[in-house]
Design an enzyme around this catalytic site. Structure first.
Site: not given
Length: 418
Positions: A121-122
């Protein structure tokens, strides 16, 4: 999952100065919860806890509504429910999270080829080379946010800065659903008032050591003698944080991500008091780690273990091996030795084995003889058998029937950790 709950959020106004910037850190907002809401819109606005519904499981993630009650990742679900009794527990769907992550990363890669994923998610993006195509870094950050929302259906927060360290700090401060730009000339002023705990890579123990010496902000780090920093956190980290406190971070966006470690861990359904049972489990996990290493054609130079006791105290130990290996017996023996070095005899809730400092198989100096030749042949034969008949068909004899009256009510839940 970040620890922020959205309070104290800082964002940049339209037209904010982005002079001297080139790095974006993009972080999805409460990603697991956001994907669950994407698939079930009736969950929107509710305090959500992503985790198994039994009391012994831990929180994988939580919505911002739940975080405001103090719910955090790795917290026991039972404790999280006491903090937030109205929360809805949602069983995680990791395959779905991976699929949505691939969509998000595809958006990033359609904007710049220089993308470094940090997790599902990053990611970091270097946008210096695509400015003629898309505009300034601030404009590109807004484009990223717009496209992720339009094409994937979730929100993200973006930090824009001259360095990776500052970009990551900025994205955290802007969460949720925000954008924070730190022009290169403003870097030191941005860093100075921030807590040492906000620094990327400075953990709780290092933060405690710094604060015990009155070093509470990044500005304090910059004004402290190097000798004091070295005494507090050691010479390596002391030199590193001094550099970061000055706004210096030479790390580039790395598009080829090399797996740094391979591990497996398990949480027992009943706390284990039998140390021989724990030793056997460490060997079983080591076999699984080694099999993954061999499939990827890697060897490890370091073995680490994690032991979590019934009071949730978690200890880690690591050991550098005489020679890199992908042999489960060798990894398991190191893991067992590390376990024996722990004095505590409390009941054990979780155990884990991790192979670290990976390198391509066969890259170490050639030895005149191979101490692991026997085990290498045995485990190679097991690999062949499992490939033909499946993972569950062949195991060590000591693992057959484990859990019968030896501390675990049933086979413990077992999961890999990347």
């Amino acid at each position: 999952m970040g620890r922020g709950d959205g309070r104290g959020r800082i964002v940049s106004p339209d037209g904010a100065d982005d002079t001297g910037t080139r790095i974006l850190h993009v972080d999805m907002d409460a990603f697991y919860a956001a994907v669950e809401i994407l698939d079930d819109p009736s969950l929107a606005g509710l305090p959500l806890i992503i985790g198994a519904p039994d009391g012994r499981s831990v929180v994988s993630s939580a919505s911002y509504e739940a975080r405001r009650y103090g719910v955090r990742a790795a917290m026991p679900v039972g404790q999280a429910m006491r903090l937030c009794p109205t929360a809805r527990i949602v069983t995680p769907h990791f395959d779905r999270y991976q699929a949505v992550s691939r969509q998000v990363m595809a958006v990033f890669e359609s904007i710049t080829p220089l993308v470094e994923p940090l997790s599902v998610d990053e990611a970091f993006l270097d946008v210096q080379g695509v400015r003629r195509l898309w505009g300034s870094p601030g404009r590109i950050a807004r484009l990223v946010r717009e496209r992720v929302h339009a094409e994937v259906g979730i929100t993200c927060s973006v930090g824009v800065a001259a360095t990776k360290h500052v970009a990551k700090m900025a994205s955290t401060l802007s969460k949720p659903d925000g954008l924070l730009i730190v022009a290169a000339a403003d870097t030191v002023d941005f860093l100075s008032p921030r807590s040492v705990r906000a620094m990327w890579g400075v953990g709780p123990k290092a933060s405690d050591a710094l604060e015990a010496r009155g070093i509470r902000t990044i500005g304090d780090i910059r004004e402290s003698p190097q000798e004091m920093l070295d005494r507090a956190v050691g010479p390596a980290l002391g030199a590193r944080i001094a550099q970061l406190a000055r706004g210096e971070d030479p790390r580039a966006v790395e598009t080829e991500r090399v797996e740094k470690s391979v591990g497996h861990e398990e949480t027992f359904e009943v706390d284990v008091t039998d140390r021989e049972f724990v030793r056997a489990e460490l060997l079983r996990l080591a076999d699984r780690v080694a099999a993954r290493l061999r499939r990827a054609d890697w060897e490890c130079a370091t073995v680490a273990i994690k032991i979590r006791f019934d009071d949730f105290t978690t200890l880690t130990r690591s050991q550098t091996l005489p020679e890199p290996t992908s042999v489960g017996q060798r990894i398991g023996e190191a893991a067992q030795t590390l376990y024996e070095s722990i004095d505590r005899r409390d009941p054990v809730r979780l155990v884990g084995v991790r192979a670290e400092k990976l390198r391509p198989a066969g890259s170490a100096a050639f030895a005149l003889w191979d101490d692991d030749e026997h085990w290498r042949k045995v485990e190679g034969a097991l690999d062949d058998a499992r490939a033909r008949f499946g993972n569950a068909t062949i195991t060590r004899a000591r693992h057959v029937g484990r859990g019968d009256g030896r501390g675990a009510a049933r086979h413990p839940k077992d999961h890999g950790v990347d």
